[in-house]
Design an enzyme around this catalytic site. Structure first.
Site, PDB file in Angstrom:
ATOM      1  N   TYR A  50       0.825  -1.215   0.000  1.00 36.01           N
ATOM      2  CA  TYR A  50       0.000   0.000   0.000  1.00 36.01           C
ATOM      3  C   TYR A  50       0.858   1.264   0.000  1.00 36.01           C
ATOM      4  O   TYR A  50       0.321   2.379   0.053  1.00 36.01           O
ATOM      5  CB  TYR A  50      -0.960   0.000   1.193  1.00 36.01           C
ATOM      6  CG  TYR A  50      -1.840  -1.234   1.282  1.00 36.01           C
ATOM      7  CD1 TYR A  50      -2.389  -1.813   0.135  1.00 36.01           C
ATOM      8  CD2 TYR A  50      -2.126  -1.818   2.513  1.00 36.01           C
ATOM      9  CE1 TYR A  50      -3.177  -2.948   0.225  1.00 36.01           C
ATOM     10  CE2 TYR A  50      -2.927  -2.953   2.603  1.00 36.01           C
ATOM     11  CZ  TYR A  50      -3.449  -3.514   1.452  1.00 36.01           C
ATOM     12  OH  TYR A  50      -4.241  -4.638   1.538  1.00 36.01           O
ATOM     13  N   ARG A  78       2.608  -2.780 -11.878  1.00 30.72           N
ATOM     14  CA  ARG A  78       1.379  -2.934 -11.106  1.00 30.72           C
ATOM     15  C   ARG A  78       0.465  -1.758 -11.458  1.00 30.72           C
ATOM     16  O   ARG A  78       0.934  -0.717 -11.925  1.00 30.72           O
ATOM     17  CB  ARG A  78       1.684  -2.907  -9.599  1.00 30.72           C
ATOM     18  CG  ARG A  78       0.476  -3.253  -8.741  1.00 30.72           C
ATOM     19  CD  ARG A  78       0.753  -3.098  -7.244  1.00 30.72           C
ATOM     20  NE  ARG A  78      -0.428  -3.456  -6.467  1.00 30.72           N
ATOM     21  CZ  ARG A  78      -0.631  -3.123  -5.203  1.00 30.72           C
ATOM     22  NH1 ARG A  78       0.272  -2.402  -4.547  1.00 30.72           N
ATOM     23  NH2 ARG A  78      -1.731  -3.491  -4.593  1.00 30.72           N
ATOM     24  N   HIS A  79      -0.837  -1.930 -11.203  1.00 30.79           N
ATOM     25  CA  HIS A  79      -1.757  -0.802 -11.356  1.00 30.79           C
ATOM     26  C   HIS A  79      -1.424   0.284 -10.331  1.00 30.79           C
ATOM     27  O   HIS A  79      -0.710   0.041  -9.355  1.00 30.79           O
ATOM     28  CB  HIS A  79      -3.202  -1.273 -11.189  1.00 30.79           C
ATOM     29  CG  HIS A  79      -3.438  -1.977  -9.884  1.00 30.79           C
ATOM     30  ND1 HIS A  79      -3.545  -1.301  -8.689  1.00 30.79           N
ATOM     31  CD2 HIS A  79      -3.532  -3.300  -9.582  1.00 30.79           C
ATOM     32  CE1 HIS A  79      -3.726  -2.173  -7.718  1.00 30.79           C
ATOM     33  NE2 HIS A  79      -3.717  -3.391  -8.229  1.00 30.79           N
ATOM     34  N   ASP A 358       0.054  -6.918  -7.771  1.00 30.22           N
ATOM     35  CA  ASP A 358       1.183  -7.142  -6.853  1.00 30.22           C
ATOM     36  C   ASP A 358       1.508  -8.626  -6.661  1.00 30.22           C
ATOM     37  O   ASP A 358       2.680  -9.024  -6.695  1.00 30.22           O
ATOM     38  CB  ASP A 358       0.927  -6.471  -5.488  1.00 30.22           C
ATOM     39  CG  ASP A 358      -0.405  -6.851  -4.856  1.00 30.22           C
ATOM     40  OD1 ASP A 358      -1.250  -7.481  -5.534  1.00 30.22           O
ATOM     41  OD2 ASP A 358      -0.606  -6.515  -3.676  1.00 30.22           O
TER      42      ASP A 358
END
Ligand SMILES: *[C@@H]1O[C@H](CO)[C@@H](O)[C@H](O)[C@H]1NC(C)=O
Ligand SMILES: *[C@@H]1O[C@H](CO)[C@@H](O)[C@H](O)[C@H]1NC(C)=O
Ligand SMILES: *[C@@H]1O[C@H](CO)[C@@H](O)[C@H](O)[C@H]1NC(C)=O
Ligand SMILES: *[C@@H]1O[C@H](CO)[C@@H](O)[C@H](O)[C@H]1NC(C)=O
Ligand SMILES: *[C@@H]1O[C@H](CO)[C@@H](O)[C@H](O)[C@H]1NC(C)=O
Ligand SMILES: *[C@@H]1O[C@H](CO)[C@@H](O)[C@H](O)[C@H]1NC(C)=O
Ligand SMILES: *[C@@H]1O[C@H](CO)[C@@H](O)[C@H](O)[C@H]1NC(C)=O
Ligand SMILES: *[C@@H]1O[C@H](CO)[C@@H](O)[C@H](O)[C@H]1NC(C)=O
Length: 463
Positions: A50, A78-79, A358
């Site tokens: 995060y 990753r997004h 992830d």
């Protein structure tokens, strides 16, 4: 240069003797194209997956060596930052409702919590996350401009909406940078292939196909490792918070939720302003939290899980195909309808971009052996992995994470060299005899990937 207190304040690095972070005024934005997220790095770089992408310190200088030119550059991304998943957003909302119902007195650093209204959405990118992906496209263009001026990347995305949108925003950032480059041609990328995440889909950018990995007993290893660690680091926090918030009576799981609300509220702010939730915890507690998230990746998708690295075999074999310009050889999760067709899996490109999650990136990194010199993470004491060998969830798969796999043509080397850079940190390829700049020859690199070339442990998927 003498660092004054004001200078330190501007850097957001003041912490009091008690170890609590004193909130400092946020600058205009905490994020930049080159360095990523840099507000209060002593906590924000310990939020595991995060954390918003930040440029990770590298022992080996990550610049393209002066005597080399890049001939190939694959980005695996990753997004960008998102809202909590649908299941989590429900839990977070319930936790806030429980606090509001049972606590009457909100003072000091808890004052904000009294009128905090839960407004986070579910699953989709935040505006901050969208900007991260544009920044990533721009940064990639700038790094690989010698190639990108003349070429367009071939772009694939896994099918979930936030991943596809991330790919589109990355394309926008790349395109803006290229449009502004007077030496560039006028050819621009688009998202070429979207691979479905539906059940039964062969998708190298999203795991789901390996039944015994998804549903077997090994799927609990990460939970068990995290639970053990929670019992080590959460009780002291729980005692303090429940003492401060009289009546709250939060469980250890709800304490973790309260910690999660720090990164999620931070990335819900368009500028990435640090949320007041963050100052409820000490710097040491954030390091413990980062480790909690690292345990999840290592024992869920890394070498801490017997079938973890196998989930990254399909993509690794696609990478080998692109690096060597030969057809994909793989019987795991590749879709041969796509990969055996030059329209959907060309082999003649110099630039490739793939967008994923992830967990999948973690499996791919371990299938490639990038962290093979990382020993198994203990679950009862913190290992300073982030400092010693570069493995942590925050270092590897933050929101907007990106790995670059490069081929370099260098003076004095007949064969092309391969280098891997994860979030700006060069990962020395020890598994194929890395040189001082972390590189191996292409043939040594491909030779080292025998785990992937032999299908990993895919045979155990249907056992
Ligand atoms: C949070 O829960 C309350 C009460 O159930 C509900 O009214 C509200 O819509 C929820 N908010 C969000 C953002 O999910
Ligand atoms: C493979 O890709 C094709 C083309 O997108 C698709 O129609 C097919 O369903 C896919 N097969 C699997 C097993 O994923
Ligand atoms: C976690 O720690 C316990 C106690 O030391 C140990 O029995 C267990 O095997 C560990 N689990 C993992 C996944 O490391
Ligand atoms: C509210 O909480 C603070 C600190 O937690 C405490 O000092 C204060 O006495 C409390 N006030 C009431 C009315 O309980
Ligand atoms: C606190 O919560 C636990 C369950 O998590 C419950 O058993 C206990 O009765 C609660 N204590 C108070 C004082 O509400
Ligand atoms: C994939 O399967 C085919 C057909 O069963 C077989 O000939 C081939 O050797 C396998 N390749 C790998 C890399 O496992
Ligand atoms: C999908 O993967 C399975 C192996 O898991 C393989 O048998 C099948 O042929 C693949 N389908 C396609 C379309 O490549
Ligand atoms: C990494 O370690 C695993 C397990 O020991 C091994 O199977 C694999 O071949 C190694 N990878 C590389 C690239 O050396």
């Amino acid at each position: 240069m003498a660092l004054t207190a004001a200078g330190l304040l501007a850097l957001g690095v003041i912490s009091s003797s008690s170890g609590f972070i004193i909130p400092v005024p946020s600058p205009q934005t905490c994020d930049s194209v080159q360095n990523g997220y840099q507000c209060q790095p002593q906590i924000s770089h310990y939020w595991g997956q995060y954390s918003p992408y930040f440029s990770v310190p590298s022992e080996i200088i990550a610049n393209v060596p002066l005597t080399c030119s890049v001939t190939f550059a694959q980005i695996l991304s990753r997004h960008g930052a998102r809202d909590p998943t649908a299941a989590k957003t429900l839990k977070y909302n319930q936790t806030i409702a429980k606090i509001h119902k049972n606590v009457a007195n909100f003072t000091g650093k808890y004052a904000f919590l009294g009128d905090y209204e839960y407004t986070l959405g579910a699953d989709q990118l935040t505006d901050f996350g969208r900007q991260q992906m544009e920044n990533s496209g721009t940064k990639y263009y700038q790094r690989y401009a010698d190639l990108a001026r003349k070429a367009v990347p071939f772009v694939r995305s896994s099918g979930e909406a936030r991943v596809v949108e991330s790919a589109e925003k990355w394309v926008d950032g790349f395109t803006q940078a290229k449009t502004g480059d007077r030496w560039a041609n006028n050819q621009y990328p688009s998202v070429n292939v979207v691979i479905s995440e539906a059940a039964g889909s062969n998708n190298t950018l999203n795991h789901d196909l390996c039944t015994s990995f998804e549903d077997g007993p090994d799927s609990n290893i990460a939970d068990a490792a995290q639970k053990t660690w929670v019992n080590v680091f959460v009780p002291a926090i729980q005692k303090r918070i429940n003492g401060d918030l009289v009546g709250a009576n939060l469980t250890s799981t709800e304490i973790i939720y309260l910690m999660d609300l720090c990164p999620f509220n931070t990335v819900a702010s368009a500028t990435g302003a640090i949320s007041p939730f963050c100052s409820l915890f000490t710097q040491t507690e954030w390091q413990d939290y980062g480790y909690y998230e690292s345990l999840n990746k290592f024992y869920g998708y890394g070498s801490g899980n017997p079938l973890g690295p196998t989930q990254g075999v399909g993509f690794t074999n696609e990478l080998i195909a692109r690096l060597t310009k030969k057809l994909v050889v793989d019987n795991t999760s590749t879709n041969h309808t796509l990969d055996d067709n030059a329209a959907t899996f060309p082999l003649d490109r110099a630039l490739y971009a793939d967008f994923s999650h992830d967990n999948d990136m973690t499996a791919i990194f371990f299938a490639m052996g990038l962290y093979n010199s990382t020993s198994a993470l203990p679950n009862t004491t913190i290992e300073t992995a982030q400092q010693t060998n570069g493995y942590s969830a925050a270092y590897t798969v933050p929101f907007g994470a990106r790995a670059y796999i490069e081929k370099l043509q260098c003076l004095g080397h007949r064969e092309e060299l391969v280098r891997v850079i994860v979030n700006d940190r060069v990962i020395p390829l020890h598994t194929c005899g890395a040189d001082i700049l972390g590189r191996c020859t292409l043939s040594d690199f491909v030779g080292s990937l025998s785990f992937a070339r032999s299908g990993g442990d895919w045979a155990s998927c249907s056992a």
